[in-house]
Design a protein around this motif. Structure first.
Motif: not given
Length: 371
Positions: A279-286, A334-338
């Protein structure tokens, strides 16, 4: 460059043919497609290696073939316009009289310049006097499909059952949702779904050359409570991709800390393969494997994410195969939402796309429960 152009003197025959008949092609529909937009010229793009002065040289050509007599005009070779005092009747070749790895793309045009069909051919070797034959197919038939009021045409997936050829779809120049079909005849059932959550938007029957038939009554539209989304891979055990497009992070996900976080929860059956996510963005996948008893087992993930100057592409894959049925959770960092995003699901049986290296998933798993 001057030597290359000066060496082009040999001519070869050039032919266009109507689509050959096979089991899936109705020749009456092929003829109908062409008679609606009769081709009068063919725009050609050719690339190959030409034998010039005993050396193989890369060659690019653009030219137009007239339907009336198959004469060649508007000749460009390697981005240099070649003046033609009068039309020529064959493709120029190098002074060695040979070409190899010949790729020829053809677009048919009507007298008004409208797109009327296309063709392509590849030949490993061509020598002086050879015939280059291109099978020409009619242009696709455009059909506008109705959508529920307020639906974004770019947030729509189309599935046509049993259509024998590929098809294209998307928003047209007027903002409508359109499908582009080869004129092969037949009648086919279609269904429209939202990319963002997979819920049905409509259904009906498609037939090239005719208006789509849509049910007069209402239809069933189903989505999962809690904004959970299901991803379905093909039943065969092959590598496969599924793009979950333009999703919203709109699930309230409980964590082991006793709080809730806003994210996205999805489920899928990976069968005996492994699972890759990006995914284009800063996420954590579980990724949690669901056992037959309903237990949720956190799986180790390999992190192959890449950080660019303009942002991050998150890439992870399961460390092991035989993933089976899983629940996938994505939590933005982070604070920037997707607000919207595209999550790529890749079921792999050989290797993940990004190599599978890197570290493991975060040590603290997310505890997901039924909503």
């Amino acid at each position: 460059m001057k030597k290359l152009i000066a060496g082009f003197f040999s001519l070869i025959a050039f032919c266009m043919c109507v689509q050959a008949q096979d089991d899936a092609v109705n020749p009456l529909n092929v003829a109908r497609g062409f008679v609606m937009k009769p081709p009068t010229s063919f725009e050609c793009n050719l690339n190959a290696k030409s034998l010039v002065n005993d050396l193989w040289q890369d060659t690019w050509m653009r030219f137009v073939v007239r339907k009336s007599d198959f004469a060649i005009t508007n000749l460009v070779i390697n981005d240099v316009n070649i003046p033609l005092p009068k039309p020529i009747f064959g493709i120029p070749m190098g002074n060695g009289g040979r070409m190899k790895d010949v790729n020829l793309n053809v677009d048919a045009r009507s007298s008004k310049g409208a797109y009327a069909g296309y063709g392509y051919t590849y030949l490993r070797n061509v020598i002086k006097g050879d015939r280059i034959e291109v099978i020409l197919r009619p242009g696709d038939i455009k059909t506008v499909l109705p959508l529920p009021l307020g639906t974004d045409p770019n947030d729509v997936e189309l599935d046509i059952e049993g259509f024998p050829y590929g098809y294209g779809y998307g928003s047209d120049e007027n903002g409508n949702f359109a499908v582009y079909l080869s004129p092969v005849g037949g009648s086919y059932h279609y269904i429209l779904r939202k990319r963002s959550d997979g819920s049905p938007l409509g259904q009906g029957t498609l037939e090239p050359f005719k208006e789509p038939v849509t049910p007069d009554e209402g239809y069933v539209a189903i989505r999962y409570i809690g904004n959970v989304v299901g991803v379905e891979f093909p039943s065969d055990r092959t590598d496969a991709w599924f793009i979950l497009g333009s999703i919203s992070f709109d699930c309230s996900v409980p964590t082991t800390a006793g709080t809730n976080m806003t994210g996205k929860v999805m489920f899928t059956d990976v069968d005996a393969g492994g699972l890759e996510l990006s995914l284009w963005g800063d996420v954590t996948f579980y990724v949690h494997q669901v056992t037959e008893q309903g237990d949720m087992v956190a799986l180790e993930l390999k992190d192959n994410s890449v950080v660019y100057p303009w942002g991050k592409e998150t890439r992870v894959n399961t460390a092991n195969m035989n993933v089976g049925k899983v629940v996938v959770t994505a939590l933005p960092n982070g604070s920037k939402p997707i607000d919207r995003g595209w999550i790529n699901f890749h079921r792999f049986y050989t290797a993940p796309s990004f190599g599978g290296g890197g570290g493991s998933s975060p040590a603290t798993p997310v505890t997901t429960t039924e909503i």
